[in-house]
Design a protein around this motif. Sequence first.
Motif, PDB file in Angstrom:
ATOM      1  N   ILE A 249       0.833  -1.199   0.000  1.00  0.00           N
ATOM      2  CA  ILE A 249       0.000   0.000   0.000  1.00  0.00           C
ATOM      3  C   ILE A 249       0.859   1.235   0.000  1.00  0.00           C
ATOM      4  O   ILE A 249       0.602   2.211  -0.740  1.00  0.00           O
ATOM      5  CB  ILE A 249      -0.945  -0.035   1.211  1.00  0.00           C
ATOM      6  CG1 ILE A 249      -1.984  -1.145   1.051  1.00  0.00           C
ATOM      7  CG2 ILE A 249      -1.651   1.306   1.400  1.00  0.00           C
ATOM      8  CD1 ILE A 249      -2.871  -1.341   2.261  1.00  0.00           C
TER       9      ILE A 249
ATOM     10  N   PHE B 201      -6.801  -4.122  -2.854  1.00  0.00           N
ATOM     11  CA  PHE B 201      -6.770  -4.428  -1.410  1.00  0.00           C
ATOM     12  C   PHE B 201      -7.953  -5.321  -1.038  1.00  0.00           C
ATOM     13  O   PHE B 201      -7.815  -6.272  -0.276  1.00  0.00           O
ATOM     14  CB  PHE B 201      -6.810  -3.127  -0.597  1.00  0.00           C
ATOM     15  CG  PHE B 201      -6.933  -3.362   0.879  1.00  0.00           C
ATOM     16  CD1 PHE B 201      -5.817  -3.685   1.637  1.00  0.00           C
ATOM     17  CD2 PHE B 201      -8.179  -3.301   1.519  1.00  0.00           C
ATOM     18  CE1 PHE B 201      -5.951  -3.906   2.995  1.00  0.00           C
ATOM     19  CE2 PHE B 201      -8.298  -3.528   2.861  1.00  0.00           C
ATOM     20  CZ  PHE B 201      -7.169  -3.831   3.610  1.00  0.00           C
TER      21      PHE B 201
ATOM     22  N   ARG C 236     -10.830   3.870   4.674  1.00  0.00           N
ATOM     23  CA  ARG C 236     -10.616   3.940   3.224  1.00  0.00           C
ATOM     24  C   ARG C 236     -11.373   2.826   2.533  1.00  0.00           C
ATOM     25  O   ARG C 236     -12.068   3.044   1.543  1.00  0.00           O
ATOM     26  CB  ARG C 236      -9.104   3.831   2.919  1.00  0.00           C
ATOM     27  CG  ARG C 236      -8.276   4.920   3.612  1.00  0.00           C
ATOM     28  CD  ARG C 236      -8.502   6.295   2.959  1.00  0.00           C
ATOM     29  NE  ARG C 236      -8.087   6.299   1.603  1.00  0.00           N
ATOM     30  CZ  ARG C 236      -6.823   6.491   1.184  1.00  0.00           C
ATOM     31  NH1 ARG C 236      -5.878   6.729   2.068  1.00  0.00           N
ATOM     32  NH2 ARG C 236      -6.514   6.494  -0.098  1.00  0.00           N
ATOM     33  N   VAL C 237     -11.198   1.638   3.063  1.00  0.00           N
ATOM     34  CA  VAL C 237     -11.874   0.473   2.493  1.00  0.00           C
ATOM     35  C   VAL C 237     -11.905  -0.587   3.577  1.00  0.00           C
ATOM     36  O   VAL C 237     -11.003  -0.672   4.410  1.00  0.00           O
ATOM     37  CB  VAL C 237     -11.181  -0.029   1.201  1.00  0.00           C
ATOM     38  CG1 VAL C 237      -9.767  -0.491   1.506  1.00  0.00           C
ATOM     39  CG2 VAL C 237     -11.995  -1.170   0.572  1.00  0.00           C
TER      40      VAL C 237
ATOM     41  N   ASP D 283      -4.147  -0.713  -5.135  1.00  0.00           N
ATOM     42  CA  ASP D 283      -5.095   0.327  -4.792  1.00  0.00           C
ATOM     43  C   ASP D 283      -6.216  -0.295  -3.956  1.00  0.00           C
ATOM     44  O   ASP D 283      -6.109  -1.429  -3.488  1.00  0.00           O
ATOM     45  CB  ASP D 283      -5.657   0.982  -6.057  1.00  0.00           C
ATOM     46  CG  ASP D 283      -6.247  -0.054  -7.021  1.00  0.00           C
ATOM     47  OD1 ASP D 283      -6.376  -1.234  -6.591  1.00  0.00           O
ATOM     48  OD2 ASP D 283      -6.569   0.295  -8.167  1.00  0.00           O
ATOM     49  N   GLN D 284      -7.288   0.412  -3.792  1.00  0.00           N
ATOM     50  CA  GLN D 284      -8.361  -0.048  -2.906  1.00  0.00           C
ATOM     51  C   GLN D 284      -9.029  -1.300  -3.461  1.00  0.00           C
ATOM     52  O   GLN D 284      -9.339  -2.227  -2.697  1.00  0.00           O
ATOM     53  CB  GLN D 284      -9.403   1.064  -2.729  1.00  0.00           C
ATOM     54  CG  GLN D 284      -8.861   2.287  -1.996  1.00  0.00           C
ATOM     55  CD  GLN D 284      -9.931   3.347  -1.794  1.00  0.00           C
ATOM     56  OE1 GLN D 284     -11.089   3.135  -2.144  1.00  0.00           O
ATOM     57  NE2 GLN D 284      -9.505   4.502  -1.241  1.00  0.00           N
ATOM     58  N   ASP D 285      -9.233  -1.354  -4.783  1.00  0.00           N
ATOM     59  CA  ASP D 285      -9.876  -2.550  -5.329  1.00  0.00           C
ATOM     60  C   ASP D 285      -8.992  -3.762  -5.145  1.00  0.00           C
ATOM     61  O   ASP D 285      -9.464  -4.854  -4.818  1.00  0.00           O
ATOM     62  CB  ASP D 285     -10.192  -2.326  -6.822  1.00  0.00           C
ATOM     63  CG  ASP D 285     -11.234  -1.223  -7.013  1.00  0.00           C
ATOM     64  OD1 ASP D 285     -12.023  -1.007  -6.044  1.00  0.00           O
ATOM     65  OD2 ASP D 285     -11.273  -0.599  -8.078  1.00  0.00           O
TER      66      ASP D 285
ATOM     67  N   THR E 100      -9.411  -3.929   7.342  1.00  0.00           N
ATOM     68  CA  THR E 100      -9.766  -2.528   7.107  1.00  0.00           C
ATOM     69  C   THR E 100      -8.508  -1.730   6.821  1.00  0.00           C
ATOM     70  O   THR E 100      -7.453  -1.951   7.426  1.00  0.00           O
ATOM     71  CB  THR E 100     -10.486  -1.949   8.326  1.00  0.00           C
ATOM     72  OG1 THR E 100     -11.600  -2.776   8.658  1.00  0.00           O
ATOM     73  CG2 THR E 100     -10.991  -0.546   8.030  1.00  0.00           C
ATOM     74  N   TRP E 101      -8.666  -0.788   5.874  1.00  0.00           N
ATOM     75  CA  TRP E 101      -7.570   0.143   5.547  1.00  0.00           C
ATOM     76  C   TRP E 101      -8.029   1.496   6.069  1.00  0.00           C
ATOM     77  O   TRP E 101      -9.026   2.045   5.621  1.00  0.00           O
ATOM     78  CB  TRP E 101      -7.336   0.145   4.033  1.00  0.00           C
ATOM     79  CG  TRP E 101      -6.281   1.135   3.572  1.00  0.00           C
ATOM     80  CD1 TRP E 101      -5.510   1.936   4.328  1.00  0.00           C
ATOM     81  CD2 TRP E 101      -5.923   1.394   2.226  1.00  0.00           C
ATOM     82  NE1 TRP E 101      -4.661   2.677   3.581  1.00  0.00           N
ATOM     83  CE2 TRP E 101      -4.897   2.355   2.244  1.00  0.00           C
ATOM     84  CE3 TRP E 101      -6.349   0.889   0.964  1.00  0.00           C
ATOM     85  CZ2 TRP E 101      -4.304   2.843   1.086  1.00  0.00           C
ATOM     86  CZ3 TRP E 101      -5.750   1.373  -0.178  1.00  0.00           C
ATOM     87  CH2 TRP E 101      -4.726   2.339  -0.117  1.00  0.00           C
TER      88      TRP E 101
END
Length: 802
Positions: free
Chosen positions: A58, A68, A95-96, A64-66, A86-87
């Motif tokens: 990260i 992750f 974040r996500v 990226d978030q997807d 969780t991020w």
Amino acid sequence: MSVLLFLAAIIAAFWYLRIEELEREHESVKRDTEVAQQQIRLRLIENQEQLVRVAREITTRAIDQDEFVGQATTFARERPEVVSLTWLGADRSRRVSYLSPSHTFNGSRYAEPAEAAASAASGPKVTKSEPEWAFEAARDLRQPVYSRTYATSNGLHVFQVQVPLIDRSAFVGTVVAEYSVEALVRYFVPTEVSNRHGIMLLDPNDRVLASTISRVSAKNGERPSIFHDIPVAPVGNGLILRGLGYRTSIGLISNTLFWMVAALSALTVWMLLGTWRHMRRRLQVQSALVAETNFRRAMENSMLTGMRAMDLEGRITYVNAAYCSMTGFSETELIGKLPPFPHWPPDRMEENRRLFEQELQGRSPAGGIEVKVMRKDGTQFDARMYVSPLVDAKGNQTGWMTSMTNITEAKRIRDQLSASHERFTTVLEGLDAAVSVLSVQQGELLFANRSYRLWFGADARGHALLAGEHPTEVDVTLPDHDDSVDNLSGLPTQELTETGSDPREVYIESLDKWFDVRARYLQWTDGRLAQMLIATDITARRRAEEQAAQQAEKAQVTSRLVTMGEMASSVAHELNQPLTAITNYSNGIISRVKAGTISTEDMLVALEKTSKQAQRAGQIIHRIRAFVKRSEPQRQAAQAREIVEDAVELAMIELRRRNVGIHTYVAQRLPSLMVDPILIEQVLLNLLKNAAEAIDNAKLAPSRRNIELRVIPRHTPEEGGVIEFSVTDNGPGLKEEVLGRMYEAFFSTKADGLGIGLSLCRSIIESHRGRIRAENLYNGPSVVGCRFSFTLPVDTATLSHH
């Protein structure tokens, strides 16, 4: 002893084997607990490494978030213990987040405990939640941090690991993995371990979070006797892994072999005890027979009472050693003899033969008969003989048994007692005090001497008057409900003492006399409980005491008059000031009125000042008049502060004349005193005047011309609670010979002194149950002053009220 040693050896062997078994079970629990802890630790470390790798990707923007979410899905699917990933950003914004499908949730579920959600809904958070604490710790430490366990809104116990995201030395957020405590126990405790022992996870408060044992069995089952605790690494924060073990053996007391050995040993001991008791009983019976024979022989030989047995014809068949010793004849000289016996006196043959016939006929009195017995050497002594039938074991009379006692000494003592009683009665009859003895139960007058009969007659009414009872009801029986009576013996517990009761003074109105009465209880000659009173006429003493009290009262008034006489010049000077001021104000008003130069306001001011000076003169005269006024001593509740103020106001006349200052200290909230205020003021005034004279006569410097008057409470073992008055001066002190004689009447160190001041002060203080003392004050070897102090007991009722 051998049987007991054998039994002890068997018990010790069984006990040793049991201890060894317990140690093996404990080692097994410890080993299985460590295995389970190792499995959980390896799993958590492996997951932590994966999370660190994700955090690195990260920060390097490799994912990226997807992506992750994709990695989180794979991570959670392979790891059923993970609840969510969780991020979080640097401001802890989400974040996500990914929730594991292995766990069910009610509504939306993110990495927040139930307490945090409730706190956020109700208002500002008071305390930090576990995720917040872990987030801040990871931000500050820059390394993975595990939170403490907490319960979610679904009741699931979880904890978090937060891995920091560091981008070019800057903190940009964390990767949070949330673990289920129950899943850790379910999936990572080996089956062989859970089959052997119970494994559970506990929080720092020793509360069970997850366990391989069902709640029912843990609640209702046997309490584990073996357990081992070990912290869960790398979580820390109080998460404890506990292994439980249960004893499976049947125990020592249920061991069949043990009970067989114990039974056989007990049987052997019982047989040995039976044999020992049988032998001991035989020895006891044999010893008892020997002891009985020796006892009877010793009793016969050591008895002081002579024993003689006769057959039915009157022939002597047995005499003991005491009988032979009394008469001086041997056993062979007496046994087989018929009357007349050799110990009969020649001049009493007929009398002894008549008494002997009474013995053979069984008509001897039960109280015995008194006879004269002649010894072998011809001397005689008085004896008392008791005759009783001699009955054998079958109940048949075989003769007569006679016991003989030498009563020569007892008869002599009886005659002496009779003479002593006669002398004692003569002494009692000659006493000036009235002596009376009354039966407690019957109210009968048992004894009264001449003085009692002269004053009260020969009935019990005088005794009742002296005892303090109603003269018409002579009843001194002891009531059962009286606490002063011991119901077990019927004797009063206070009165029955070796020294008797405290004396009481009783006034008999019919005789116009005072009596000092002393009472005690005693046992009369016939065994009845009786009360003895000794009443001494103290009328003359009481009248002398009353006369002395009157003389003391006159001396007190005289002392006050002498004190005011000594202060006459000071009083005149004190009164001269207000009188002079009154004269000046009056003359001034007259002059200005004649000149017509005075206004109404100026006249009112002058008249007010004149009135104040007149009031001042009147107060001085009223104070002196109240001090010297002759009155009966009257004790009343008085306050120490008021007494001190009145005494100091009078003393200030003398102190101002002699240029002596005074410092007064009276403690706050002192209890009331039950005293005569005028008398105590007289003592204080005398002490203050003496101190002022000592300072003035010593010609001290102005800095040392001071008197200190202090009033403080004190408590001493001798006096109890008292209030102490002390007068301290800086004078030359008192000489040693003066300290020893200062309280003597008519002793004075002043050329014109009467010598009644301090003597009267002492009498006043002691009449109030107080004490007065004097002492010199020293600075090294030098005398720097003198202190007079006296104490007065406090009113206990007022003290308890305060």
